[in-house]
Design a protein around this motif. Structure first.
Motif, PDB file in Angstrom:
ATOM      1  N   UNK A   1      30.407  29.950  42.835  1.00  0.00           N
ATOM      2  CA  UNK A   1      31.828  30.226  42.639  1.00  0.00           C
ATOM      3  C   UNK A   1      32.312  31.342  43.559  1.00  0.00           C
ATOM      4  N   UNK A   2      33.633  31.367  43.726  1.00  0.00           N
ATOM      5  CA  UNK A   2      34.246  32.530  44.384  1.00  0.00           C
ATOM      6  C   UNK A   2      34.771  33.403  43.267  1.00  0.00           C
ATOM      7  N   UNK A   3      34.190  34.596  43.174  1.00  0.00           N
ATOM      8  CA  UNK A   3      34.498  35.480  42.063  1.00  0.00           C
ATOM      9  C   UNK A   3      35.370  36.619  42.567  1.00  0.00           C
ATOM     10  N   UNK A   4      36.506  36.794  41.925  1.00  0.00           N
ATOM     11  CA  UNK A   4      37.400  37.875  42.334  1.00  0.00           C
ATOM     12  C   UNK A   4      37.232  39.076  41.431  1.00  0.00           C
ATOM     13  N   UNK A   5      37.007  40.216  42.037  1.00  0.00           N
ATOM     14  CA  UNK A   5      36.898  41.452  41.260  1.00  0.00           C
ATOM     15  C   UNK A   5      38.134  42.252  41.603  1.00  0.00           C
ATOM     16  N   UNK A   6      39.072  42.295  40.671  1.00  0.00           N
ATOM     17  CA  UNK A   6      40.392  42.808  41.030  1.00  0.00           C
ATOM     18  C   UNK A   6      40.767  44.015  40.192  1.00  0.00           C
ATOM     19  N   UNK A   7      41.627  44.825  40.774  1.00  0.00           N
ATOM     20  CA  UNK A   7      42.096  46.017  40.079  1.00  0.00           C
ATOM     21  C   UNK A   7      42.849  46.869  41.067  1.00  0.00           C
ATOM     22  N   UNK A   8      43.649  47.806  40.564  1.00  0.00           N
ATOM     23  CA  UNK A   8      44.403  48.671  41.471  1.00  0.00           C
ATOM     24  C   UNK A   8      43.454  49.597  42.236  1.00  0.00           C
ATOM     25  N   UNK A   9      44.006  50.205  43.272  1.00  0.00           N
ATOM     26  CA  UNK A   9      43.186  51.160  44.028  1.00  0.00           C
ATOM     27  C   UNK A   9      42.685  52.258  43.102  1.00  0.00           C
ATOM     28  N   UNK A  10      41.442  52.596  43.242  1.00  0.00           N
ATOM     29  CA  UNK A  10      40.877  53.676  42.433  1.00  0.00           C
ATOM     30  C   UNK A  10      40.399  53.225  41.075  1.00  0.00           C
TER      31      UNK A  10
ATOM     32  N   UNK B   1      36.312  32.001  53.987  1.00  0.00           N
ATOM     33  CA  UNK B   1      35.772  32.160  52.629  1.00  0.00           C
ATOM     34  C   UNK B   1      35.692  30.804  51.926  1.00  0.00           C
ATOM     35  N   UNK B   2      36.775  30.034  52.091  1.00  0.00           N
ATOM     36  CA  UNK B   2      36.776  28.717  51.458  1.00  0.00           C
ATOM     37  C   UNK B   2      35.665  27.842  52.023  1.00  0.00           C
TER      38      UNK B   2
ATOM     39  N   UNK C   1      44.991  42.397  45.887  1.00  0.00           N
ATOM     40  CA  UNK C   1      46.149  41.575  46.217  1.00  0.00           C
ATOM     41  C   UNK C   1      46.056  40.253  45.450  1.00  0.00           C
ATOM     42  N   UNK C   2      46.975  40.142  44.526  1.00  0.00           N
ATOM     43  CA  UNK C   2      46.916  39.029  43.588  1.00  0.00           C
ATOM     44  C   UNK C   2      47.003  37.675  44.273  1.00  0.00           C
ATOM     45  N   UNK C   3      47.868  37.600  45.280  1.00  0.00           N
ATOM     46  CA  UNK C   3      48.096  36.292  45.895  1.00  0.00           C
ATOM     47  C   UNK C   3      46.813  35.754  46.514  1.00  0.00           C
ATOM     48  N   UNK C   4      46.024  36.650  47.152  1.00  0.00           N
ATOM     49  CA  UNK C   4      44.765  36.223  47.742  1.00  0.00           C
ATOM     50  C   UNK C   4      43.831  35.699  46.663  1.00  0.00           C
ATOM     51  N   UNK C   5      43.755  36.462  45.593  1.00  0.00           N
ATOM     52  CA  UNK C   5      42.853  36.101  44.503  1.00  0.00           C
ATOM     53  C   UNK C   5      43.280  34.760  43.917  1.00  0.00           C
ATOM     54  N   UNK C   6      44.586  34.636  43.719  1.00  0.00           N
ATOM     55  CA  UNK C   6      45.146  33.410  43.142  1.00  0.00           C
ATOM     56  C   UNK C   6      44.788  32.202  44.003  1.00  0.00           C
ATOM     57  N   UNK C   7      44.856  32.415  45.321  1.00  0.00           N
ATOM     58  CA  UNK C   7      44.633  31.317  46.238  1.00  0.00           C
ATOM     59  C   UNK C   7      43.164  30.917  46.335  1.00  0.00           C
ATOM     60  N   UNK C   8      42.244  31.917  46.240  1.00  0.00           N
ATOM     61  CA  UNK C   8      40.846  31.674  46.566  1.00  0.00           C
ATOM     62  C   UNK C   8      39.922  31.534  45.371  1.00  0.00           C
ATOM     63  N   UNK C   9      40.145  32.357  44.334  1.00  0.00           N
ATOM     64  CA  UNK C   9      39.059  32.571  43.382  1.00  0.00           C
ATOM     65  C   UNK C   9      39.019  31.532  42.274  1.00  0.00           C
TER      66      UNK C   9
END
Lengths: 258, 322, 312
Positions: free
Chosen positions: B46-55, B191-192, B207-215
């Motif tokens: 899978x493509x796993x997105x680990x997301x969160x604001x800076x810091x 990545x794809x 960046x949500x849009x990237x995550x939305x598109x890929x993960x």
């Protein structure tokens, strides 16, 4: 076997980095100019000109070699950490000890390469000035290369846990004290306080005895240099540098790269 | 060399359990908890997105996984191995954030260096490097020093570096940050493509849009804690989105009327007003503004960034108008 | 317009640069360059401190101070005036690098302004001997200082005797030792020393020279006997002899007979001082000085006596 290949690869890359760095050529040119300055300085003296020529030559080599060793040594680990190039390297199947060893050996190879170039300049100038050249000079250069390699190890140690600024300060300090420990021990041996005598002895034992790598006066004056005056410092230098590197590795392994 | 016999039975590529990291910023200063008992796992392929604001702790987590930082407590495994080991990294690739590489090397030397470090045999090294240069489209620049590379080229050669030893799992830290739109697209495509090759990808992003598109799946981290772990579809609607409209020349009484209706979603800055409405109401609002004699200067769909999601859902302290 | 202005500025810059260059060159060539140290602006560290502080670069630092010393002597009208400075510098040089050679002899040449200076030179020469035991020159300088300035013939002979068998030592050194021994211990010691040399030398040429020296000693022995007779004459008659014959002439001569000149030549009274010498040699058996050296020594002795007098 794999570890050796990785260490060799890292060392080769470090050597390549230094060779492709322009600052080093400037330093090296400056050193060679300084070696050649001996010609001018010796002309000021109406006698023993070959001696002064070689004093200046060997002195410049040792001084510049040490400066380059400290300058490169303190940057060796720090630069990789600071520029975060270490992140990708350590993400490969490489242990931190292999990393430290590879960097150290690469830098040491650089130091010896430079020593070789400076020695060639020294030999050429000596030959042109009809100054004597012999095994004594080779021994002096060999031992000074060993001293520089030891200083790279010390710089690596400090570089493993502190900033380059502090690391150069500490390394230069070790170098200064390393040249004093013998005198210190001798001076303290006349002290009435036994604690002072003991302290001086322990300082001499713990810090590197850098004067043991200095046979340049004997070399220039053609005085006999005993085999043990060369072999024992070599053994001492290799042993001491290895201990320092092990300590550097231990410290480096505990470090977080934030 | 047993290349991958020891890893194939593992289905959970990454397992993180109760991972905690305390930092002590300096002597005598109080400990700061940057990771607080975080747990998540990444499945094979899978493509796993680990997301969160800076810091939030994304990069710290990734550094723990890469063995660059020691965790204070908890467990972190990759391919069934503790992250403090080194040998298993033969099957792991890593691209750090804003990578800076040995810029005295040429692209080809750079890849060869990493290939050697990864234990690639001489026989297949050259072919592998050429294949990667083709993959990331840097064949032309292969003999130029990295010093002359643009940011996008560095990111691509960095990606090639993470793939040089044909790893099973690749860790990417903000792989698209700082790139122009074209560069972002190139990285996205790469990545794809990795997924089609059966690789597992772990990707940090804010960046949500990237995550939305890929993960396929994501974990959200904020202030050192995992807030969400699951599919992307489930998490996206949490976001508040809409369209930002900017107008000038609005009469004061008309503005006051609008403000009564929109409340916090309208901000007045002198002559200029900024409004945010749901996508569906944009036409209606524009008509109204024009009828009031206002001049519309900008209409822009609002992308829900992760920051805004955290500001709304986690902190509950968001104020549009002050 | 702008183009012209730019050209104008360029001219101004060029002229300014050239004039400042001229000013720099001219003023530099006229910079006063007094001898360092003459005004006390040369810092001479304590030798031991200098050695410790040079951190393994002793040879280089020693060269620096050596060049300073050379500059002082090279730039001074009368270098012996700077003897204390030179002595201090050479002490530093030879403490840092005791294997140097010339600086020791350099110090011996210039440290002659006072007994203290000579003694310092001697201390330096002893250090030289310690590090170059095979080099006869340092013994020679030390011995020379001992007998010439300090007038200690015994010490001089002892030092020089150590040098005579060294490689490169000139033959006259051996005969000089013999003369010094004669001065210090008497003729018999000198003769014994020469017989020893004759017995051990392999060179025929050298042996001939020693035999001649031995012959001179025999001549000197007789001359001293005559000196004593002359002294007796002076005591008895209150005046000096007119000729050598006066010693045996008259009703009550001071001596019955005169010893013959060993070579069949005669005894004469030479020069204004009417020194009794053999006409074969024309001089007595003692260290010979060149006239200018003798003058310098005399001057130096007077100064020394005066200083010691005022010290009391």
């Amino acid at each position: 076997m794999g570890a050796l290949i990785r260490i060799y690869t890292l060392a080769g890359n470090t050597l390549r980095e230094v060779i492709r760095n322009r600052i080093l050529y400037v330093l090296l040119c400056f050193a060679i100019v300084l070696i050649a300055t001996g010609v001018v300085l010796s002309a000021l003296s109406y006698v023993e000109q070959e001696r002064i020529l070689q004093d200046v030559g060997l002195g410049s080599i040792r001084l510049f070699g040490t400066v380059i060793a400290i300058f490169l040594g303190v940057g060796v680990l720090h630069k990789e950490v600071d520029r975060r190039t270490i992140y990708t390297i350590l993400s490969k199947p490489i242990s931190r000890s292999e990393f430290v060893l590879g960097k150290y050996l690469g830098l040491t190879a650089t130091i010896w390469l430079q020593l070789l170039i400076m020695s060639a300049a020294f030999a050429l100038i000596s030959w042109l000035a009809h100054a004597p050249l012999g095994t004594g000079h080779a021994a002096a250069l060999l031992l000074s290369g060993l001293e520089m390699s030891l200083m790279v190890a010390v710089a690596t140690l400090f570089s493993a846990f502190t900033t380059p600024m502090l690391a150069s300060f500490f390394t230069a300090g070790i170098w200064v004290v390393g040249h004093l420990t013998r005198d210190l021990r001798q001076l303290a041996s006349h002290s009435d306080v036994s604690a002072v005598r003991e302290l001086a002895v322990w300082i001499h034992r713990l810090l590197p005895d850098l004067e043991s790598f200095n046979v340049s006066i004997q070399a220039v004056h053609g005085l006999p240099i005993e085999g043990s005056e060369v072999t024992l410092p070599i053994a001492y230098g290799i042993g001491y540098a290895s201990l320092v590197l092990i300590l550097a590795i231990v410290l480096f392994e505990r470090r977080d790269f934030r | 060399m047993s290349e991958r016999a020891d890893t194939s039975p593992v289905t959970k590529i990454v397992v993180v359990e109760d991972l905690t990291k305390d930092l002590r910023p300096g002597f005598g200063l109080r400990r700061k908890r940057v990771l607080d008992r975080i747990s998540f796992s990444v499945e094979r392929g899978e493509i796993f997105g680990f997301v969160g604001p800076n810091g939030a702790g994304k990069t710290t987590t990734l550094k723990v996984l890469m063995g660059l930082i020691r965790a204070t407590s908890g467990r972190a495994q990759i391919l069934g191995h503790d992250v403090r080991e080194t040998a298993y990294r033969r099957h792991v690739g890593f691209l750090p954030e804003n990578p800076y590489f040995h810029d005295f090397l040429t692209g080809r030397e750079f890849l060869a260096f990493y290939a050697k470090l990864s234990g690639l045999r001489r026989s297949n090294r050259a072919a592998r490097i050429e294949a990667l240069l083709d993959l990331v489209g840097l064949r032309e620049a292969a003999d130029a020093r990295l010093r002359t590379y643009s940011k996008g080229m560095l990111q691509r050669i960095g990606l090639a570096q993470s793939l040089v030893h044909d790893p099973e799992v690749v860790f990417l830290d903000e792989p698209m940050s700082g790139l122009d739109p074209l560069g972002r697209k190139e990285i996205r495509d790469l990545i794809l493509r990795l997924r089609t090759e059966g690789k597992t990808v772990f990707m940090n992003s804010h960046i949500l849009s990237d995550v939305e598109m890929l993960c396929d799946r994501v974990a959200i981290i904020a202030e050192g804690r995992i807030r969400y772990e699951g599919g992307v579809d489930a998490f996206l609607p949490h976001g508040e989105s809409g369209t930002d409209v900017v107008a000038t020349g609005l009469a004061p009484e008309a503005a006051a009327k609008l403000h009564d209706r929109l409340g916090e979603r309208m901000r007045v800055q002198g002559e200029r007003v900024e409004l945010r409405v749901p996508h569906k109401q944009v036409g209606e609002l524009l008509a109204e503004l024009l009828a009031m004699g206002a001049e519309v200067t900008s209409v822009m769909p609002h992308r829900a960034s992760l920051e805004s999601i955290f500001l709304s859902t986690v902190q509950e302290r968001r104020r549009w108008a002050r | 317009m702008g183009e012209q202005a730019a050209v104008g500025t360029r001219w101004v810059q060029l002229v300014a640069a050239l004039s400042f260059a001229a000013l720099t060159v001219v003023s530099f060539s006229k910079l006063p360059m007094p001898i360092r140290g003459a005004r006390g602006d040369l810092f001479i560290p304590r030798p031991e401190v200098a050695r410790i502080a040079s951190l393994g670069f002793e040879a280089l630092v020693a060269d620096y101070y050596w060049l300073q010393a050379v500059q002082i002597v090279g730039g001074a009208q009368n270098p012996t005036r700077y003897a204390p400075l030179i002595g201090g510098l050479i002490d530093v040089v030879t403490t840092l690098n005791p294997w140097v050679g010339h600086p020791y002899r350099f110090a011996a040449v210039w440290l002659i302004d006072s007994p203290e200076s000579v003694r310092q030179a001697n201390r330096l020469l002893e250090r030289a001997i310690e590090h170059h035991p095979e080099d006869w020159r340092h013994y020679f300088y030390l011995g020379f200082n001992q007998f010439f300035y300090l007038e200690d013939n015994e010490a001089a002979a002892a030092v020089l005797e150590r040098a005579i068998e060294l490689r490169g030592a000139p033959l006259y050194l051996k005969r000089l030792v013999a003369r010094l021994k004669v001065q210090a211990d008497g003729l018999e010691t000198g003769a014994t020393f020469l017989r020893e040399l004759i017995a051990t030398t392999r060179s025929r040429k050298a042996r001939a020279k020693y035999e001649r020296a031995l012959d001179e000693i025999e001549t000197e022995r007789r001359a001293r006997w005559l000196d004593q007779a002359r002294e007796d004459y002076r005591e008895r008659f209150g005046r000096d002899i007119e000729t050598i014959g006066d010693l045996v002439r008259g009703p009550d001569p001071v001596r019955e007979a005169l010893p013959p000149e060993p070579h069949g030549w005669e005894w004469i009274l030479k020069g204004k001082k009417r020194r009794l010498v053999s006409s074969y040699y024309g001089h007595r058996y003692e260290p010979q000085f060149h006239r200018t050296e003798r003058k310098r020594r005399k001057h130096w002795r007077a100064e020394l006596l005066e200083r010691e007098g005022s010290g009391r």
